[in-house]
Design an enzyme around this catalytic site. Structure first.
Site, mmCIF file in Angstrom:
data_model
loop_
_atom_site.group_PDB
_atom_site.id
_atom_site.type_symbol
_atom_site.label_atom_id
_atom_site.label_comp_id
_atom_site.label_asym_id
_atom_site.label_seq_id
_atom_site.Cartn_x
_atom_site.Cartn_y
_atom_site.Cartn_z
ATOM 1 N N GLN A 1 11.539 -4.275 -10.208
ATOM 2 C CA GLN A 1 12.883 -4.594 -10.359
ATOM 3 C C GLN A 1 13.442 -3.926 -9.130
ATOM 4 O O GLN A 1 14.881 -4.147 -8.630
ATOM 5 C CB GLN A 1 13.442 -4.497 -11.565
ATOM 6 C CG GLN A 1 15.045 -4.625 -11.738
ATOM 7 C CD GLN A 1 15.700 -3.788 -12.801
ATOM 8 O OE1 GLN A 1 15.121 -3.839 -13.820
ATOM 9 N NE2 GLN A 1 16.645 -2.836 -12.437
ATOM 10 N N LYS A 2 12.844 -2.747 -8.602
ATOM 11 C CA LYS A 2 13.269 -2.075 -7.565
ATOM 12 C C LYS A 2 13.694 -2.758 -6.149
ATOM 13 O O LYS A 2 14.647 -2.904 -5.680
ATOM 14 C CB LYS A 2 11.976 -1.250 -6.907
ATOM 15 C CG LYS A 2 12.117 -0.408 -5.703
ATOM 16 C CD LYS A 2 12.937 0.770 -5.507
ATOM 17 C CE LYS A 2 12.918 1.474 -4.427
ATOM 18 N NZ LYS A 2 12.771 0.870 -3.275
ATOM 19 N N ASP A 3 12.856 -4.114 -6.038
ATOM 20 C CA ASP A 3 13.302 -4.801 -4.935
ATOM 21 C C ASP A 3 13.778 -6.194 -5.726
ATOM 22 O O ASP A 3 13.305 -7.123 -5.923
ATOM 23 C CB ASP A 3 11.823 -5.383 -4.265
ATOM 24 C CG ASP A 3 11.481 -4.140 -3.498
ATOM 25 O OD1 ASP A 3 11.777 -3.793 -2.370
ATOM 26 O OD2 ASP A 3 10.501 -3.425 -4.112
ATOM 27 N N LEU B 1 0.215 3.636 -2.162
ATOM 28 C CA LEU B 1 0.625 3.518 -3.497
ATOM 29 C C LEU B 1 0.929 4.600 -4.145
ATOM 30 O O LEU B 1 0.636 5.741 -3.843
ATOM 31 C CB LEU B 1 -0.538 2.967 -4.305
ATOM 32 C CG LEU B 1 -1.303 1.669 -3.949
ATOM 33 C CD1 LEU B 1 -2.253 1.374 -4.591
ATOM 34 C CD2 LEU B 1 -0.332 0.490 -3.876
ATOM 35 N N GLN C 1 14.223 -9.584 -4.044
ATOM 36 C CA GLN C 1 12.825 -9.930 -3.938
ATOM 37 C C GLN C 1 12.316 -10.773 -5.004
ATOM 38 O O GLN C 1 12.014 -11.880 -5.260
ATOM 39 C CB GLN C 1 11.866 -8.896 -3.375
ATOM 40 C CG GLN C 1 10.351 -9.360 -3.343
ATOM 41 C CD GLN C 1 9.510 -8.283 -2.919
ATOM 42 O OE1 GLN C 1 9.575 -8.199 -1.696
ATOM 43 N NE2 GLN C 1 8.837 -7.553 -3.898
ATOM 44 N N GLY D 1 0.666 -1.152 0.033
ATOM 45 C CA GLY D 1 0.034 -0.129 -0.049
ATOM 46 C C GLY D 1 0.972 1.297 0.088
ATOM 47 O O GLY D 1 1.928 1.174 -0.485
ATOM 48 N N GLY E 1 5.466 3.944 -8.923
ATOM 49 C CA GLY E 1 5.784 2.657 -9.204
ATOM 50 C C GLY E 1 4.839 1.426 -9.154
ATOM 51 O O GLY E 1 4.776 0.763 -9.965
ATOM 52 N N HIS E 2 4.185 1.599 -8.107
ATOM 53 C CA HIS E 2 2.867 0.442 -7.968
ATOM 54 C C HIS E 2 2.092 0.765 -9.247
ATOM 55 O O HIS E 2 1.639 -0.131 -9.924
ATOM 56 C CB HIS E 2 2.161 0.717 -6.795
ATOM 57 C CG HIS E 2 2.841 0.680 -5.587
ATOM 58 N ND1 HIS E 2 3.414 1.651 -4.587
ATOM 59 C CD2 HIS E 2 3.277 -0.656 -4.754
ATOM 60 C CE1 HIS E 2 3.685 1.170 -3.666
ATOM 61 N NE2 HIS E 2 4.111 0.109 -3.878
#
Ligand code: AMP
Length: 286
Positions: free
Chosen positions: A157-159, A35, A162, A33, A38-39
């Site tokens: 891709q930021k994370d 948001l 992950q 959340g 990016g989201h």
């Protein structure tokens, strides 16, 4: 159609069952959340390639360490729902922690089944400073996959660590889901968007800009033919603002996650640093 805000697992499962009967493809965008653009880029991609889109908004307690920002993490469900509505999302799934993990559960592996990604992928980069973090992430994502049964799941891709771990989880556990990686969305001045950027003072934000600058510098040198990691590492250190508390600068093969001495195609260059008390991450794939 108006977006549906659902809090209960059963309600989501009912909706999914109806969609499956109609042979609709389902896209899932897992988020915590607050948001931002990016989201939104993940949601837009999901809308592009799936018939129905579910956005989960869940600040997942089991991926936060005891001294991390679980309690103060920004929660903005009303504006999240508005954003999802404007993007044509079908369902926002916003469960309470008790709904996800059961009442009276001790949220540790004494009392809860966890997904544990490979040691080689978690005992490094962000996993070193955040023990147990990726177990918590993999566990909640597998639960979301089982609830929503998506055809596609969208991750930024930021994370990057992950994303890598979840791609491998899907492969290792034979999940019938396509992971769709989405590029990093940045502010005009280069700062990678993050829900945690709201914690930054003006000064801390200014210092944080040197993270994306260091990555750009590495990319430029690589494009000029410099592949020696030591040279690239030292350059990044010289660009990073001295007020930042550097956690790591890592160069990893993005296929195997092996650390590299020489950069080649598909190398992940990842940086984590604290600006003030806010931990920030950013990366480039060369
Ligand atoms: P979060 O809400 O931080 O858990 O993020 C949810 C998803 O959005 C994750 O897949 C993130 O990688 C992705 N995401 C977060 N920030 C960005 C960004 N600046 N650009 C692209 N994707 C992002």
């Amino acid at each position: 159609m108006k977006v549906q805000l659902l809090n209960k697992i059963l309600e989501v499962k009912e909706q999914i069952k109806d969609w499956k009967k109609e042979n609709y493809t389902i896209g899932l965008v897992p988020t915590m959340g607050a948001l931002h653009a990016g989201h939104a880029s993940l949601i837009k991609k999901a809308k592009e390639i799936s018939d129905k889109v579910v956005v989960s908004v869940f600040v997942n307690p089991i991926q936060f360490g005891p001294s991390e920002d679980f309690n103060k993490y920004p929660r903005k469900i009303d504006s999240d729902v508005e954003i999802c509505e404007s993007l044509g999302v079908d369902v926002v799934f916003n469960p309470a922690a008790e709904e996800m993990y059961g009442k009276n559960k001790n949220l540790s592996n004494n009392d809860l089944t966890f997904v544990c990604p490979p040691y080689n992928y978690v005992d490094c980069l962000c996993g070193k400073a955040r023990p147990g973090h990726f177990d918590g992430v993999a566990t909640v994502v597998l639960k979301l996959f089982n609830i929503v049964r998506p055809d596609y799941a969208f991750f930024g891709q930021k994370d990057a660590q992950q994303l890598f771990i979840l791609k491998n989880m899907v492969k290792d556990l034979n999940l019938d889901i396509t992971i769709v990686p989405c590029p990093i969305v940045r502010e005009e001045d280069g700062l990678a968007l993050s829900s945690r950027n709201v914690y930054l003072s003006m000064e801390e934000r200014k210092n944080a800009l040197s993270i994306s600058k260091a990555l750009r510098e590495i990319k430029k040198l690589y494009n000029d033919g410099i592949i020696d990691v030591k040279i690239l590492f030292d350059t990044a250190v010289s660009v990073l603002d001295k007020h930042l508390e550097l956690d790591y600068i890592e160069f990893r093969d993005f296929e195997t996650f092996q650390p590299l001495k020489e950069v080649r195609e598909n190398t992940l260059v990842a940086i984590a640093a604290k600006s003030g008390t806010t931990r920030l991450i950013d990366n480039e794939i060369l």
